[in-house]
Design a protein around this motif. Sequence first.
Motif, PDB file in Angstrom:
ATOM      1  N   PRO A 452       0.801  -1.228   0.000  1.00  0.00           N
ATOM      2  CA  PRO A 452       0.000   0.000   0.000  1.00  0.00           C
ATOM      3  C   PRO A 452       0.833   1.276   0.000  1.00  0.00           C
ATOM      4  N   GLU A 453       2.004   1.264   0.653  1.00  0.00           N
ATOM      5  CA  GLU A 453       2.845   2.458   0.670  1.00  0.00           C
ATOM      6  C   GLU A 453       3.883   2.458  -0.446  1.00  0.00           C
ATOM      7  N   HIS A 454       3.923   1.426  -1.265  1.00  0.00           N
ATOM      8  CA  HIS A 454       4.873   1.346  -2.380  1.00  0.00           C
ATOM      9  C   HIS A 454       4.089   0.959  -3.642  1.00  0.00           C
ATOM     10  N   ASP A 455       3.546   1.960  -4.323  1.00  0.00           N
ATOM     11  CA  ASP A 455       2.702   1.693  -5.488  1.00  0.00           C
ATOM     12  C   ASP A 455       3.358   2.081  -6.803  1.00  0.00           C
ATOM     13  N   THR A 456       4.660   2.384  -6.774  1.00  0.00           N
ATOM     14  CA  THR A 456       5.400   2.650  -8.004  1.00  0.00           C
ATOM     15  C   THR A 456       6.582   1.691  -8.086  1.00  0.00           C
ATOM     16  N   PRO A 457       6.953   1.277  -9.289  1.00  0.00           N
ATOM     17  CA  PRO A 457       8.058   0.309  -9.415  1.00  0.00           C
ATOM     18  C   PRO A 457       9.406   0.933  -9.091  1.00  0.00           C
ATOM     19  N   ARG A 458      10.011   0.480  -8.018  1.00  0.00           N
ATOM     20  CA  ARG A 458      11.341   0.947  -7.610  1.00  0.00           C
ATOM     21  C   ARG A 458      12.174  -0.283  -7.260  1.00  0.00           C
ATOM     22  N   ARG A 459      13.350  -0.346  -7.821  1.00  0.00           N
ATOM     23  CA  ARG A 459      14.214  -1.496  -7.580  1.00  0.00           C
ATOM     24  C   ARG A 459      14.928  -1.369  -6.236  1.00  0.00           C
ATOM     25  N   GLY A 460      14.970  -2.459  -5.518  1.00  0.00           N
ATOM     26  CA  GLY A 460      15.727  -2.529  -4.281  1.00  0.00           C
ATOM     27  C   GLY A 460      16.620  -3.745  -4.296  1.00  0.00           C
ATOM     28  N   ARG A 461      17.512  -3.819  -3.328  1.00  0.00           N
ATOM     29  CA  ARG A 461      18.341  -5.013  -3.175  1.00  0.00           C
ATOM     30  C   ARG A 461      18.354  -5.412  -1.713  1.00  0.00           C
ATOM     31  N   ALA A 462      18.009  -6.658  -1.460  1.00  0.00           N
ATOM     32  CA  ALA A 462      17.933  -7.155  -0.093  1.00  0.00           C
ATOM     33  C   ALA A 462      19.314  -7.199   0.533  1.00  0.00           C
ATOM     34  N   TYR A 463      19.370  -6.891   1.817  1.00  0.00           N
ATOM     35  CA  TYR A 463      20.634  -6.973   2.535  1.00  0.00           C
ATOM     36  C   TYR A 463      21.145  -8.414   2.539  1.00  0.00           C
ATOM     37  N   LEU A 464      22.449  -8.542   2.643  1.00  0.00           N
ATOM     38  CA  LEU A 464      23.088  -9.856   2.665  1.00  0.00           C
ATOM     39  C   LEU A 464      23.431 -10.230   4.098  1.00  0.00           C
ATOM     40  N   LEU A 465      22.934 -11.392   4.538  1.00  0.00           N
ATOM     41  CA  LEU A 465      23.295 -11.953   5.837  1.00  0.00           C
ATOM     42  C   LEU A 465      24.130 -13.198   5.600  1.00  0.00           C
ATOM     43  N   THR A 466      25.367 -13.173   6.007  1.00  0.00           N
ATOM     44  CA  THR A 466      26.216 -14.350   5.892  1.00  0.00           C
ATOM     45  C   THR A 466      25.814 -15.371   6.945  1.00  0.00           C
ATOM     46  N   ASP A 467      26.357 -16.589   6.818  1.00  0.00           N
ATOM     47  CA  ASP A 467      26.054 -17.634   7.792  1.00  0.00           C
ATOM     48  C   ASP A 467      26.494 -17.231   9.199  1.00  0.00           C
ATOM     49  N   ASP A 468      27.627 -16.576   9.285  1.00  0.00           N
ATOM     50  CA  ASP A 468      28.106 -16.124  10.602  1.00  0.00           C
ATOM     51  C   ASP A 468      27.174 -15.066  11.182  1.00  0.00           C
ATOM     52  N   THR A 469      26.691 -14.169  10.332  1.00  0.00           N
ATOM     53  CA  THR A 469      25.773 -13.136  10.807  1.00  0.00           C
ATOM     54  C   THR A 469      24.469 -13.745  11.303  1.00  0.00           C
ATOM     55  N   VAL A 470      23.963 -14.740  10.570  1.00  0.00           N
ATOM     56  CA  VAL A 470      22.734 -15.416  10.993  1.00  0.00           C
ATOM     57  C   VAL A 470      22.932 -16.085  12.348  1.00  0.00           C
ATOM     58  N   ALA A 471      24.040 -16.803  12.501  1.00  0.00           N
ATOM     59  CA  ALA A 471      24.304 -17.507  13.760  1.00  0.00           C
ATOM     60  C   ALA A 471      24.434 -16.519  14.923  1.00  0.00           C
ATOM     61  N   GLN A 472      25.155 -15.437  14.710  1.00  0.00           N
ATOM     62  CA  GLN A 472      25.337 -14.457  15.784  1.00  0.00           C
ATOM     63  C   GLN A 472      24.023 -13.769  16.136  1.00  0.00           C
ATOM     64  N   THR A 473      23.224 -13.435  15.112  1.00  0.00           N
ATOM     65  CA  THR A 473      21.948 -12.763  15.369  1.00  0.00           C
ATOM     66  C   THR A 473      20.991 -13.677  16.110  1.00  0.00           C
ATOM     67  N   ALA A 474      20.919 -14.942  15.673  1.00  0.00           N
ATOM     68  CA  ALA A 474      20.025 -15.884  16.341  1.00  0.00           C
ATOM     69  C   ALA A 474      20.447 -16.103  17.796  1.00  0.00           C
ATOM     70  N   GLU A 475      21.749 -16.200  18.024  1.00  0.00           N
ATOM     71  CA  GLU A 475      22.232 -16.397  19.397  1.00  0.00           C
ATOM     72  C   GLU A 475      21.941 -15.181  20.275  1.00  0.00           C
ATOM     73  N   ARG A 476      22.041 -13.999  19.700  1.00  0.00           N
ATOM     74  CA  ARG A 476      21.819 -12.780  20.481  1.00  0.00           C
ATOM     75  C   ARG A 476      20.343 -12.579  20.814  1.00  0.00           C
ATOM     76  N   HIS A 477      19.442 -12.949  19.907  1.00  0.00           N
ATOM     77  CA  HIS A 477      18.029 -12.677  20.119  1.00  0.00           C
ATOM     78  C   HIS A 477      17.274 -13.834  20.757  1.00  0.00           C
ATOM     79  N   ALA A 478      17.840 -15.018  20.772  1.00  0.00           N
ATOM     80  CA  ALA A 478      17.126 -16.176  21.315  1.00  0.00           C
ATOM     81  C   ALA A 478      16.673 -15.982  22.767  1.00  0.00           C
ATOM     82  N   PRO A 479      17.494 -15.404  23.663  1.00  0.00           N
ATOM     83  CA  PRO A 479      17.054 -15.293  25.069  1.00  0.00           C
ATOM     84  C   PRO A 479      15.870 -14.354  25.283  1.00  0.00           C
TER      85      PRO A 479
END
Length: 575
Positions: A452-479
């Motif tokens: 609804p807030e994006h009704d015109t075609p605009r290209r984006g690129r998703a951020y890259l999460l490496t395997d290490d970043t995923v593991a660290q983020t999951a460990e930090r947020h799990a508790p």
Amino acid sequence: MVIIDRDDQSPDIAAVLVARALWRYRSELAPIYVVALLALGGAILHRTHPDWWLWLAGVATVAASVLAMFGDRVGLALRIERLYAASIAMGAGGWVAAATAVGVTCRPLPLLLAGGGFVLAVPWWVHRRRRAKVRVDRQIAAWPEIAQTVGLAGSRAQSAVVDVWGWRARFALARGQTIQDVIGKVPAIESALGTYRGAVRVSPTRDDKANRFELRVLDTDPHADAIPWPGPSVSSITEPIDLGPFEDATGARVLLLRRHGLIGGVAGSGKSGGINVLMGNLSACRDVVVWAIDLKRGMELQPWASCIDRLATTPEQARAMLSDAVTILEARAEWLAGGGLRVWEPTPQRPALVIIVDEYAELADDAPDAADDTDSIARRGRAVAVTLIAATQRPTQKAMGKGAVRSQMDVRVSFRVRERKDVDLILGQGMLSAGWHAHTLNAPGKFLLSAPEHDTPRRGRAYLLTDDTVAQTAERHAPVRPALDKIFRRALNEARMTPVSVPAVAETPTLDDTAETALREALDGAPDEGLPIAHLLLITQMSRPTLYRRLSELVKTGRAVQVTRGRYKASEHAP
């Protein structure tokens, strides 16, 4: 003096041509103009106010200091640009102050003016953004001819701005022309401007007028390289999540609360990376519980298992999870109705529920009976904050099951697709003709976002999460991950413990059943030393011939039968 170089009736005067050239190349000749003005100003001030030299030196010093410290407020974003501007202000002001005091012709002032002017002019001549502005000015000046060539005759440029990655301009269209006409001529515009394929973007202006459009031309692709994930952009599901930057460096932020989402794209287009960005942000929200279905045995979502309240990796687990989600949905609706409320407001004590389904087509194939539950969630989950997010390669009618699921998806993210018709499958009917060209995305992670807030075609690129970043983020947020509140855990437990009612059917007991009952009653009441075999034969002889014959055969073969409470057995030798 006149110069005849065209077939016009009135030849051009040489002075007019010179003035036109001086104006056209004013950017390249700017250092020469500045040197000439300094010399003229110094000469005039020396004749009229030679005692002003001290004030001029003070003004130059203050101006240089202001530019060095606060130049970013006037468009000098880089530190080197601010230092360059401060150097010019100090040098020019110091020279004018000296020329005012002693005269322009006093040596070595003429040499300093020529040499210093040349040295300070070199950075100006080689500066990329200045050269880009000159090139843009020339292209804007040539737009009437370009418009005539591409079939947009009568359109005119209104303004142009140069930025880090290219330039953008606002255009007014002739009567009868619309932005749809411009979108259809994007390849021709790219050819006329001499850019690379895919460098031109066309979008409506901010005032959304029908006879206006904004043209964006990229000199370099800002999404050419992967963009590392900077970390969670939200701390609550009530905030819009940043999936990645658009080409103008603004974030592709989208709200998921009370909205269902669809993520589509061919294999290798970056869907998994988009889900990782989504999980990285959701795991940081303390007012949302995440359930996930990954029928590839958890290959994609298993790294986030510590942040996922419930992960289904088999069709049976997926069916049970979706059934429980419907139970929660109905319990929440009942709780809201009882309190006179209409929507569920997520809090850490009463969190929202987000269900992520990776490869939704696998769910439709392996667990088709779950389609009713997903359809129910899609239709009724908004008000009670139960959100369904489905990722699939091609969201066809067969892959999505019932039609309500796809039609209820307010948020659509399309990564690269192989065929043009897949654009309408993911983003909605008519989106391809409206300029949503997901088939032209040329790198993993690039996407188009429709919401609804994006009704015109605009290209984006998703951020890259490496395997290490995923593991660290999951460990930090799990508790700090929340759990479902007690009300709905109780609803799930009651749903699981409720027996399935089966109509009772009256059955007439058989002779074997009667003998079995009589025999068990006799064994249950037997003493520790057992019962005589003759007693058992007497009990079963008239009611269960089969058991009678078995006991008789044991006796005839010379075996002994030992009977204890609730059981009997045969032994090779008599006790």
